[in-house]
Design a protein around this motif. Structure first.
Motif, PDB file in Angstrom:
ATOM      1  N   THR A  14     -18.263  26.887   8.315  1.00  0.00           N
ATOM      2  CA  THR A  14     -17.322  27.834   8.935  1.00  0.00           C
ATOM      3  C   THR A  14     -17.863  28.341  10.261  1.00  0.00           C
ATOM      4  OG1 THR A  14     -18.200  29.665   7.609  1.00  0.00           O
ATOM      5  CG2 THR A  14     -16.186  28.631   6.824  1.00  0.00           C
ATOM      6  N   ASP A  15     -19.151  28.573  10.330  1.00  0.00           N
ATOM      7  CA  ASP A  15     -19.737  29.026  11.590  1.00  0.00           C
ATOM      8  C   ASP A  15     -19.527  27.965  12.675  1.00  0.00           C
ATOM      9  OD1 ASP A  15     -21.364  31.054  13.028  1.00  0.00           O
ATOM     10  OD2 ASP A  15     -22.805  29.402  13.155  1.00  0.00           O
ATOM     11  N   GLY A  16     -19.733  26.717  12.333  1.00  0.00           N
ATOM     12  CA  GLY A  16     -19.542  25.640  13.292  1.00  0.00           C
ATOM     13  C   GLY A  16     -18.096  25.462  13.707  1.00  0.00           C
ATOM     14  N   VAL A  17     -17.186  25.516  12.745  1.00  0.00           N
ATOM     15  CA  VAL A  17     -15.757  25.371  13.053  1.00  0.00           C
ATOM     16  C   VAL A  17     -15.293  26.529  13.934  1.00  0.00           C
ATOM     17  CG1 VAL A  17     -13.430  25.363  12.071  1.00  0.00           C
ATOM     18  CG2 VAL A  17     -15.217  23.973  11.024  1.00  0.00           C
ATOM     19  N   CYS A  18     -15.705  27.742  13.602  1.00  0.00           N
ATOM     20  CA  CYS A  18     -15.324  28.903  14.415  1.00  0.00           C
ATOM     21  C   CYS A  18     -15.854  28.764  15.840  1.00  0.00           C
ATOM     22  CB  CYS A  18     -15.841  30.202  13.794  1.00  0.00           C
ATOM     23  SG  CYS A  18     -14.955  30.737  12.327  1.00  0.00           S
ATOM     24  N   ALA A  19     -17.103  28.355  15.968  1.00  0.00           N
ATOM     25  CA  ALA A  19     -17.694  28.197  17.301  1.00  0.00           C
ATOM     26  C   ALA A  19     -16.933  27.147  18.106  1.00  0.00           C
ATOM     27  CB  ALA A  19     -19.167  27.835  17.182  1.00  0.00           C
ATOM     28  N   ALA A  20     -16.564  26.046  17.463  1.00  0.00           N
ATOM     29  CA  ALA A  20     -15.817  24.992  18.158  1.00  0.00           C
ATOM     30  C   ALA A  20     -14.454  25.496  18.617  1.00  0.00           C
ATOM     31  CB  ALA A  20     -15.658  23.784  17.241  1.00  0.00           C
ATOM     32  N   LEU A  21     -13.762  26.226  17.758  1.00  0.00           N
ATOM     33  CA  LEU A  21     -12.453  26.759  18.125  1.00  0.00           C
ATOM     34  C   LEU A  21     -12.568  27.803  19.230  1.00  0.00           C
ATOM     35  CD1 LEU A  21     -10.813  27.069  14.585  1.00  0.00           C
ATOM     36  CD2 LEU A  21     -10.357  25.325  16.346  1.00  0.00           C
ATOM     37  N   GLU A  22     -13.615  28.615  19.172  1.00  0.00           N
ATOM     38  CA  GLU A  22     -13.817  29.637  20.207  1.00  0.00           C
ATOM     39  C   GLU A  22     -14.186  29.005  21.550  1.00  0.00           C
ATOM     40  OE1 GLU A  22     -16.731  31.930  18.144  1.00  0.00           O
ATOM     41  OE2 GLU A  22     -15.231  33.285  17.308  1.00  0.00           O
ATOM     42  N   ARG A  23     -14.991  27.955  21.531  1.00  0.00           N
ATOM     43  CA  ARG A  23     -15.330  27.251  22.780  1.00  0.00           C
ATOM     44  C   ARG A  23     -14.070  26.688  23.422  1.00  0.00           C
ATOM     45  NH1 ARG A  23     -19.756  25.407  19.894  1.00  0.00           N
ATOM     46  NH2 ARG A  23     -18.698  23.469  19.343  1.00  0.00           N
ATOM     47  N   GLU A  24     -13.212  26.107  22.608  1.00  0.00           N
ATOM     48  CA  GLU A  24     -11.982  25.524  23.113  1.00  0.00           C
ATOM     49  C   GLU A  24     -11.076  26.594  23.697  1.00  0.00           C
ATOM     50  OE1 GLU A  24      -7.931  23.678  22.878  1.00  0.00           O
ATOM     51  OE2 GLU A  24      -8.635  25.273  21.593  1.00  0.00           O
ATOM     52  N   GLU A  25     -10.996  27.750  23.025  1.00  0.00           N
ATOM     53  CA  GLU A  25     -10.207  28.874  23.550  1.00  0.00           C
ATOM     54  C   GLU A  25     -10.744  29.328  24.891  1.00  0.00           C
ATOM     55  OE1 GLU A  25     -10.012  32.116  20.813  1.00  0.00           O
ATOM     56  OE2 GLU A  25      -8.628  31.075  19.469  1.00  0.00           O
ATOM     57  N   ALA A  26     -12.061  29.414  25.010  1.00  0.00           N
ATOM     58  CA  ALA A  26     -12.679  29.865  26.262  1.00  0.00           C
ATOM     59  C   ALA A  26     -12.386  28.887  27.396  1.00  0.00           C
ATOM     60  CB  ALA A  26     -14.180  30.029  26.066  1.00  0.00           C
TER      61      ALA A  26
END
Length: 100
Positions: free
Chosen positions: A85-97
């Motif tokens: 979950t930490d990895g998936v969240c980080a990936a989604l947040e990077r994409e949002e940024a």
């Protein structure tokens, strides 16, 4: 904070990210695969380092909810869920940024 609490929080954050993308239905379940691909064609690529497919993402959400409810979940599953979950969240947040 212990790992179960951290995992619970991270899974809740994942649900928020998926909700913001319109990928959860009214009951909080992940949309069907066709809908996911139509609404977010890049999702599989974004999260592919952490989950192989949407079925695994559904399972990850289910484990997170079980932890949040206080159900019995083995320590190794809690650890794996936190990492994923930490990895998936980080990936989604990077994409949002990048979209900003």
């Amino acid at each position: 904070m212990d790992l179960r609490s951290a995992t619970s929080q991270t899974c809740g954050h994942l649900e928020q990210l998926l909700t913001a993308r319109g990928l959860l239905d009214r009951s909080g379940g992940l949309l069907c695969d066709d809908e996911l691909e139509a609404r977010s064609p890049d999702l599989k690529l974004l999260i592919g380092d952490y989950v192989e497919n949407f079925a695994e993402l559904r399972g990850l959400l289910a484990v997170g909810r079980a932890i949040r409810k206080g159900e019995a979940v083995s320590d190794i599953v809690v650890s794996a869920a936190w990492l994923m979950t930490d990895g998936v969240c980080a990936a989604l947040e990077r994409e949002e940024a990048l979209d900003r």
